[in-house]
Design a protein around this motif. Sequence first.
Motif, PDB file in Angstrom:
ATOM      1  N   GLN A 254       0.820  -1.218   0.000  1.00 13.05           N
ATOM      2  CA  GLN A 254       0.000   0.000   0.000  1.00 13.05           C
ATOM      3  C   GLN A 254       0.853   1.266   0.000  1.00 13.05           C
ATOM      4  O   GLN A 254       0.455   2.286  -0.556  1.00 13.05           O
ATOM      5  CB  GLN A 254      -0.920   0.018   1.220  1.00 13.05           C
ATOM      6  CG  GLN A 254      -2.069  -0.942   1.134  1.00 13.05           C
ATOM      7  CD  GLN A 254      -3.081  -0.472   0.114  1.00 13.05           C
ATOM      8  OE1 GLN A 254      -3.492   0.680   0.100  1.00 13.05           O
ATOM      9  NE2 GLN A 254      -3.484  -1.368  -0.763  1.00 13.05           N
ATOM     10  N   MET A 255       2.026   1.201   0.598  1.00 12.52           N
ATOM     11  CA  MET A 255       2.894   2.377   0.683  1.00 12.52           C
ATOM     12  C   MET A 255       3.721   2.579  -0.584  1.00 12.52           C
ATOM     13  O   MET A 255       4.552   3.488  -0.655  1.00 12.52           O
ATOM     14  CB  MET A 255       3.777   2.284   1.916  1.00 12.52           C
ATOM     15  CG  MET A 255       2.945   2.362   3.196  1.00 12.52           C
ATOM     16  SD  MET A 255       3.901   2.174   4.686  1.00 12.52           S
ATOM     17  CE  MET A 255       4.605   3.807   4.789  1.00 12.52           C
ATOM     18  N   LYS A 256       3.483   1.751  -1.598  1.00 11.21           N
ATOM     19  CA  LYS A 256       4.118   1.917  -2.906  1.00 11.21           C
ATOM     20  C   LYS A 256       3.105   2.358  -3.954  1.00 11.21           C
ATOM     21  O   LYS A 256       3.431   2.468  -5.124  1.00 11.21           O
ATOM     22  CB  LYS A 256       4.764   0.603  -3.369  1.00 11.21           C
ATOM     23  CG  LYS A 256       5.894   0.127  -2.474  1.00 11.21           C
ATOM     24  CD  LYS A 256       6.571  -1.102  -3.050  1.00 11.21           C
ATOM     25  CE  LYS A 256       5.600  -2.243  -3.163  1.00 11.21           C
ATOM     26  NZ  LYS A 256       6.181  -3.445  -3.773  1.00 11.21           N
ATOM     27  N   ILE A 257       1.872   2.626  -3.525  1.00 11.63           N
ATOM     28  CA  ILE A 257       0.789   2.965  -4.447  1.00 11.63           C
ATOM     29  C   ILE A 257       0.272   4.367  -4.132  1.00 11.63           C
ATOM     30  O   ILE A 257       0.022   4.695  -2.978  1.00 11.63           O
ATOM     31  CB  ILE A 257      -0.376   1.952  -4.304  1.00 11.63           C
ATOM     32  CG1 ILE A 257       0.095   0.539  -4.629  1.00 11.63           C
ATOM     33  CG2 ILE A 257      -1.551   2.364  -5.179  1.00 11.63           C
ATOM     34  CD1 ILE A 257      -0.927  -0.532  -4.282  1.00 11.63           C
ATOM     35  N   ASP A 258       0.091   5.161  -5.162  1.00  9.55           N
ATOM     36  CA  ASP A 258      -0.492   6.491  -5.001  1.00  9.55           C
ATOM     37  C   ASP A 258      -1.925   6.443  -5.517  1.00  9.55           C
ATOM     38  O   ASP A 258      -2.174   6.572  -6.709  1.00  9.55           O
ATOM     39  CB  ASP A 258       0.320   7.517  -5.787  1.00  9.55           C
ATOM     40  CG  ASP A 258      -0.156   8.934  -5.576  1.00  9.55           C
ATOM     41  OD1 ASP A 258      -0.794   9.200  -4.537  1.00  9.55           O
ATOM     42  OD2 ASP A 258       0.103   9.783  -6.446  1.00  9.55           O
ATOM     43  N   SER A 259      -2.854   6.188  -4.606  1.00  9.70           N
ATOM     44  CA  SER A 259      -4.267   6.132  -4.982  1.00  9.70           C
ATOM     45  C   SER A 259      -5.114   6.586  -3.796  1.00  9.70           C
ATOM     46  O   SER A 259      -4.630   6.617  -2.665  1.00  9.70           O
ATOM     47  CB  SER A 259      -4.661   4.711  -5.404  1.00  9.70           C
ATOM     48  OG  SER A 259      -4.725   3.866  -4.283  1.00  9.70           O
ATOM     49  N   PRO A 260      -6.362   6.951  -4.032  1.00 13.50           N
ATOM     50  CA  PRO A 260      -7.218   7.452  -2.951  1.00 13.50           C
ATOM     51  C   PRO A 260      -7.407   6.473  -1.787  1.00 13.50           C
ATOM     52  O   PRO A 260      -7.610   6.895  -0.667  1.00 13.50           O
ATOM     53  CB  PRO A 260      -8.551   7.721  -3.643  1.00 13.50           C
ATOM     54  CG  PRO A 260      -8.211   7.934  -5.061  1.00 13.50           C
ATOM     55  CD  PRO A 260      -7.030   7.035  -5.331  1.00 13.50           C
ATOM     56  N   LYS A 261      -7.322   5.171  -2.041  1.00  9.70           N
ATOM     57  CA  LYS A 261      -7.563   4.200  -0.976  1.00  9.70           C
ATOM     58  C   LYS A 261      -6.284   3.573  -0.425  1.00  9.70           C
ATOM     59  O   LYS A 261      -6.344   2.632   0.353  1.00  9.70           O
ATOM     60  CB  LYS A 261      -8.494   3.099  -1.475  1.00  9.70           C
ATOM     61  CG  LYS A 261      -9.892   3.625  -1.753  1.00  9.70           C
ATOM     62  CD  LYS A 261     -10.832   2.508  -2.082  1.00  9.70           C
ATOM     63  CE  LYS A 261     -12.222   3.057  -2.295  1.00  9.70           C
ATOM     64  NZ  LYS A 261     -13.211   2.025  -2.500  1.00  9.70           N
TER      65      LYS A 261
END
Length: 70
Positions: free
Chosen positions: A31-38
């Motif tokens: 999750q800390m490698k993804i730039d998304s709203p969730k």
Amino acid sequence: MVPLVELERKCGDGANHPDTFVREFRSNFTQMKIDSPKSHGKVFEIENGNVVNWEYVKGTLETYKDYFCR
């Protein structure tokens, strides 16, 4: 910069590394490698097998480094 295999080993092995163990490490790290709203918020990228700070947040992390390195 930290080798990803070393980070996974230390954060995922509570028996041998209880001081750095993180329950749900893989899913949280993903999750800390993804730039998304969730997502938790992108902080890291993988470059040549190493974990590095995402360039976009690097300056902010440096500003507050003393709060993280105690």
